[in-house]
Scaffold this motif. Structure first.
Motif, PDB file in Angstrom:
ATOM      1  N   TYR A  79     -12.489  -4.748  -6.879  1.00  0.00           N
ATOM      2  CA  TYR A  79     -12.670  -4.032  -8.137  1.00  0.00           C
ATOM      3  C   TYR A  79     -14.116  -3.559  -8.209  1.00  0.00           C
ATOM      4  O   TYR A  79     -15.040  -4.351  -7.989  1.00  0.00           O
ATOM      5  CB  TYR A  79     -12.392  -4.945  -9.326  1.00  0.00           C
ATOM      6  CG  TYR A  79     -11.005  -5.532  -9.340  1.00  0.00           C
ATOM      7  CD1 TYR A  79      -9.927  -4.816  -9.827  1.00  0.00           C
ATOM      8  CD2 TYR A  79     -10.776  -6.818  -8.860  1.00  0.00           C
ATOM      9  CE1 TYR A  79      -8.655  -5.361  -9.835  1.00  0.00           C
ATOM     10  CE2 TYR A  79      -9.506  -7.370  -8.866  1.00  0.00           C
ATOM     11  CZ  TYR A  79      -8.449  -6.634  -9.362  1.00  0.00           C
ATOM     12  OH  TYR A  79      -7.196  -7.178  -9.365  1.00  0.00           O
TER      13      TYR A  79
ATOM     14  N   ARG B  17      -9.439   2.879 -14.797  1.00  0.00           N
ATOM     15  CA  ARG B  17      -8.799   2.147 -15.877  1.00  0.00           C
ATOM     16  C   ARG B  17      -9.851   1.337 -16.640  1.00  0.00           C
ATOM     17  O   ARG B  17     -11.000   1.262 -16.242  1.00  0.00           O
ATOM     18  CB  ARG B  17      -7.703   1.250 -15.356  1.00  0.00           C
ATOM     19  CG  ARG B  17      -8.177   0.175 -14.412  1.00  0.00           C
ATOM     20  CD  ARG B  17      -7.152  -0.926 -14.201  1.00  0.00           C
ATOM     21  NE  ARG B  17      -5.858  -0.442 -13.771  1.00  0.00           N
ATOM     22  CZ  ARG B  17      -4.744  -0.454 -14.544  1.00  0.00           C
ATOM     23  NH1 ARG B  17      -4.817  -0.931 -15.748  1.00  0.00           N
ATOM     24  NH2 ARG B  17      -3.611  -0.016 -14.088  1.00  0.00           N
TER      25      ARG B  17
ATOM     26  N   ASP C 219      -0.581  -1.428 -21.256  1.00  0.00           N
ATOM     27  CA  ASP C 219      -1.640  -0.794 -20.463  1.00  0.00           C
ATOM     28  C   ASP C 219      -1.893   0.634 -20.936  1.00  0.00           C
ATOM     29  O   ASP C 219      -3.035   1.082 -20.983  1.00  0.00           O
ATOM     30  CB  ASP C 219      -1.252  -0.810 -18.980  1.00  0.00           C
ATOM     31  CG  ASP C 219      -2.365  -0.272 -18.108  1.00  0.00           C
ATOM     32  OD1 ASP C 219      -3.453  -0.876 -18.110  1.00  0.00           O
ATOM     33  OD2 ASP C 219      -2.172   0.767 -17.451  1.00  0.00           O
TER      34      ASP C 219
ATOM     35  N   TYR D 173     -10.683  -4.408 -17.046  1.00  0.00           N
ATOM     36  CA  TYR D 173     -10.028  -5.723 -17.159  1.00  0.00           C
ATOM     37  C   TYR D 173     -10.762  -6.793 -16.338  1.00  0.00           C
ATOM     38  O   TYR D 173     -10.895  -7.927 -16.767  1.00  0.00           O
ATOM     39  CB  TYR D 173      -8.607  -5.651 -16.622  1.00  0.00           C
ATOM     40  CG  TYR D 173      -7.578  -5.071 -17.549  1.00  0.00           C
ATOM     41  CD1 TYR D 173      -7.009  -5.836 -18.564  1.00  0.00           C
ATOM     42  CD2 TYR D 173      -7.136  -3.763 -17.403  1.00  0.00           C
ATOM     43  CE1 TYR D 173      -6.043  -5.311 -19.397  1.00  0.00           C
ATOM     44  CE2 TYR D 173      -6.158  -3.224 -18.240  1.00  0.00           C
ATOM     45  CZ  TYR D 173      -5.619  -4.017 -19.219  1.00  0.00           C
ATOM     46  OH  TYR D 173      -4.661  -3.503 -20.040  1.00  0.00           O
TER      47      TYR D 173
ATOM     48  N   GLN E   9     -13.244   0.995 -14.326  1.00  0.00           N
ATOM     49  CA  GLN E   9     -12.879   0.085 -13.225  1.00  0.00           C
ATOM     50  C   GLN E   9     -12.047   0.844 -12.195  1.00  0.00           C
ATOM     51  O   GLN E   9     -11.074   1.510 -12.544  1.00  0.00           O
ATOM     52  CB  GLN E   9     -12.066  -1.080 -13.779  1.00  0.00           C
ATOM     53  CG  GLN E   9     -11.521  -2.000 -12.688  1.00  0.00           C
ATOM     54  CD  GLN E   9     -10.660  -3.103 -13.259  1.00  0.00           C
ATOM     55  OE1 GLN E   9     -11.084  -3.817 -14.155  1.00  0.00           O
ATOM     56  NE2 GLN E   9      -9.447  -3.248 -12.749  1.00  0.00           N
TER      57      GLN E   9
ATOM     58  N   LEU F 258      -7.058  -1.469  -3.024  1.00  0.00           N
ATOM     59  CA  LEU F 258      -6.190  -2.402  -2.293  1.00  0.00           C
ATOM     60  C   LEU F 258      -6.464  -2.201  -0.813  1.00  0.00           C
ATOM     61  O   LEU F 258      -6.286  -1.102  -0.297  1.00  0.00           O
ATOM     62  CB  LEU F 258      -4.719  -2.118  -2.602  1.00  0.00           C
ATOM     63  CG  LEU F 258      -4.290  -2.212  -4.068  1.00  0.00           C
ATOM     64  CD1 LEU F 258      -2.827  -1.839  -4.219  1.00  0.00           C
ATOM     65  CD2 LEU F 258      -4.526  -3.607  -4.608  1.00  0.00           C
TER      66      LEU F 258
ATOM     67  N   VAL G 278     -14.558  -8.477 -17.750  1.00  0.00           N
ATOM     68  CA  VAL G 278     -14.776  -8.941 -19.120  1.00  0.00           C
ATOM     69  C   VAL G 278     -15.587 -10.233 -19.165  1.00  0.00           C
ATOM     70  O   VAL G 278     -16.144 -10.578 -20.198  1.00  0.00           O
ATOM     71  CB  VAL G 278     -13.445  -9.145 -19.883  1.00  0.00           C
ATOM     72  CG1 VAL G 278     -12.671  -7.851 -19.974  1.00  0.00           C
ATOM     73  CG2 VAL G 278     -12.606 -10.221 -19.224  1.00  0.00           C
TER      74      VAL G 278
ATOM     75  N   LEU H 165       0.823  -1.213   0.000  1.00  0.00           N
ATOM     76  CA  LEU H 165       0.000   0.000   0.000  1.00  0.00           C
ATOM     77  C   LEU H 165       0.854   1.260   0.000  1.00  0.00           C
ATOM     78  O   LEU H 165       0.473   2.267  -0.588  1.00  0.00           O
ATOM     79  CB  LEU H 165      -0.912   0.024   1.225  1.00  0.00           C
ATOM     80  CG  LEU H 165      -2.062  -0.963   1.247  1.00  0.00           C
ATOM     81  CD1 LEU H 165      -2.954  -0.687   2.427  1.00  0.00           C
ATOM     82  CD2 LEU H 165      -2.878  -0.888  -0.030  1.00  0.00           C
TER      83      LEU H 165
ATOM     84  N   THR I  18      -9.848   0.198  -8.627  1.00  0.00           N
ATOM     85  CA  THR I  18      -9.219  -0.883  -7.871  1.00  0.00           C
ATOM     86  C   THR I  18      -8.916  -0.388  -6.468  1.00  0.00           C
ATOM     87  O   THR I  18      -8.265   0.644  -6.315  1.00  0.00           O
ATOM     88  CB  THR I  18      -7.908  -1.319  -8.563  1.00  0.00           C
ATOM     89  OG1 THR I  18      -8.201  -1.638  -9.926  1.00  0.00           O
ATOM     90  CG2 THR I  18      -7.302  -2.529  -7.881  1.00  0.00           C
TER      91      THR I  18
ATOM     92  N   LEU J 228     -13.675  -3.709 -24.119  1.00  0.00           N
ATOM     93  CA  LEU J 228     -13.207  -4.838 -23.304  1.00  0.00           C
ATOM     94  C   LEU J 228     -11.735  -5.087 -23.645  1.00  0.00           C
ATOM     95  O   LEU J 228     -11.420  -5.449 -24.781  1.00  0.00           O
ATOM     96  CB  LEU J 228     -14.009  -6.105 -23.611  1.00  0.00           C
ATOM     97  CG  LEU J 228     -15.508  -6.080 -23.305  1.00  0.00           C
ATOM     98  CD1 LEU J 228     -16.161  -7.373 -23.797  1.00  0.00           C
ATOM     99  CD2 LEU J 228     -15.754  -5.894 -21.814  1.00  0.00           C
ATOM    100  N   PRO J 229     -10.823  -4.866 -22.709  1.00  0.00           N
ATOM    101  CA  PRO J 229      -9.406  -5.085 -23.012  1.00  0.00           C
ATOM    102  C   PRO J 229      -9.082  -6.563 -23.170  1.00  0.00           C
ATOM    103  O   PRO J 229      -9.635  -7.394 -22.447  1.00  0.00           O
ATOM    104  CB  PRO J 229      -8.690  -4.491 -21.798  1.00  0.00           C
ATOM    105  CG  PRO J 229      -9.688  -4.547 -20.700  1.00  0.00           C
ATOM    106  CD  PRO J 229     -11.042  -4.440 -21.317  1.00  0.00           C
TER     107      PRO J 229
ATOM    108  N   LEU K 239      -6.902   2.931  -6.783  1.00  0.00           N
ATOM    109  CA  LEU K 239      -6.214   3.028  -8.063  1.00  0.00           C
ATOM    110  C   LEU K 239      -7.248   3.105  -9.181  1.00  0.00           C
ATOM    111  O   LEU K 239      -8.301   2.518  -9.097  1.00  0.00           O
ATOM    112  CB  LEU K 239      -5.310   1.817  -8.287  1.00  0.00           C
ATOM    113  CG  LEU K 239      -4.222   1.554  -7.240  1.00  0.00           C
ATOM    114  CD1 LEU K 239      -3.579   0.204  -7.484  1.00  0.00           C
ATOM    115  CD2 LEU K 239      -3.185   2.653  -7.266  1.00  0.00           C
TER     116      LEU K 239
ATOM    117  N   GLY L 202      -8.754  -9.645 -18.430  1.00  0.00           N
ATOM    118  CA  GLY L 202      -8.932  -9.272 -19.821  1.00  0.00           C
ATOM    119  C   GLY L 202      -9.482 -10.428 -20.630  1.00  0.00           C
ATOM    120  O   GLY L 202      -9.504 -11.575 -20.183  1.00  0.00           O
TER     121      GLY L 202
END
Lengths: 85, 212
Positions: free
Chosen positions: B172, B204, B56, B207, B107, B111, B210, A15, B109, B70-71, B201, A33
């Motif tokens: 996520y 983005r 990325d 991912y 999206q 943590l 999907v 973190l 993220t 959709l990656p 984060l 993906g």
């Protein structure tokens, strides 16, 4: 003073450091993906002979390899040795 | 020559200004109602940190220029366009449904530290049905201390995925692109109030969303 658990230290380190976003990129691009795959059946005279599954996949090793039971087993796997029974 | 697949999108009438991993010009291949964004390459890209970061960046730029994208996973290579057409056509309807879900969404993220260990063994004797088993499995992989944050951002979250890595959990969230700043601020306030250590984060490309 009690020593913090090792896993908690690792989590805190993730973190705190700038690499968190790099980890997110690596995790996303390698383990998430769209994965394209297809199935082909080779047939002769209307009889299905061979079924082929096409998969185009590149991902982190721990996603496709069986989970090792212990650290020593994982170490043996990395060295190309069979894990102990 | 092989074809590197970068992403799937709904029909977009544009020429991509983004260049691919090998500096190649990206093009759109139409497969039914879908656009597949590809680049022709003479080699297979290696999964190095530099390549992953560049990949990325490419996908992020494509995502910023599309309403629904959709990656593809890094290293998705097909030998030619007929193979691409075949593999996409098989899952065309599923991809269309996922594109509808991710449209105009991003999206995020999270943590989360101190999630506690995952209880890998469920007690089969105390579980009498499949539903009970699934609930127990969900609870074993859940992050209870995340509940106040989840409640604070519920209004924006279209979908959620949770992954556990020891005491670190990754959550996520799929949220509207226009709500990213507000979402981030509410998450950070809620985490502070609940005394939870986390890192936000994103935004983005989706991912983690999907698959259905």
């Amino acid at each position: 003073m009690p020593r913090p658990a090792r896993s908690r230290t690792v989590a805190a380190r993730v973190l705190d450091e700038d690499e968190a976003s790099l980890l997110d990129v690596v995790d996303s691009a390698l383990t998430k993906g769209v994965v394209l795959r297809g199935d082909v059946t080779l047939a002769l005279a209307h009889v299905d002979l061979v079924h082929v599954r096409l998969a185009m996949l590149l991902c982190a090793a721990d996603r496709v390899l069986p989970q090792a039971k212990s650290t020593s087993a994982r170490r043996r796997l990395r060295r190309g040795l069979r894990p102990p029974r | 020559m092989s074809v590197c697949v970068y992403a799937l999108a709904t029909r977009v009438a544009r020429r991509w200004t983004v260049r691919g991993l090998a500096g190649e010009r990206l093009k759109t291949v139409r497969v039914g109602p879908l656009d597949v964004i590809v680049g022709e390459m003479t080699y297979r890209p290696k999964p190095t940190a530099a390549n992953l970061l560049q990949y990325d960046r490419i996908v992020t730029q494509l995502w910023e220029q599309s309403s629904a994208l959709l990656p593809a996973r890094f290293g998705t290579i097909v030998t030619d366009l007929s193979e691409l057409d075949f593999t996409i056509a098989m899952r065309r309807d599923a991809f269309r449904r996922r594109l509808a879900v991710v449209r105009n969404r991003a999206q995020m993220t999270l943590l989360v530290a101190g999630a506690g260990p995952v209880r890998r063994r469920l007690r089969p004797r105390s579980i009498r049905s499949g539903t009970e088993y699934l609930r127990a499995a969900q609870a074993a992989h859940g992050v209870p201390q995340f509940d106040p944050i989840r409640a604070a951002v519920r209004r924006w979250v279209k979908a959620e995925r949770v992954q556990r890595h020891g005491s670190l959990a990754t959550v996520y969230h799929l949220i509207p692109r226009r709500s990213v700043d507000r979402y981030r601020s509410v998450v950070e306030d809620a985490a502070r109030a609940a005394g939870i250590r986390l890192r936000v984060l994103g935004p983005r490309s989706p991912y983690a969303f999907v698959d259905e």
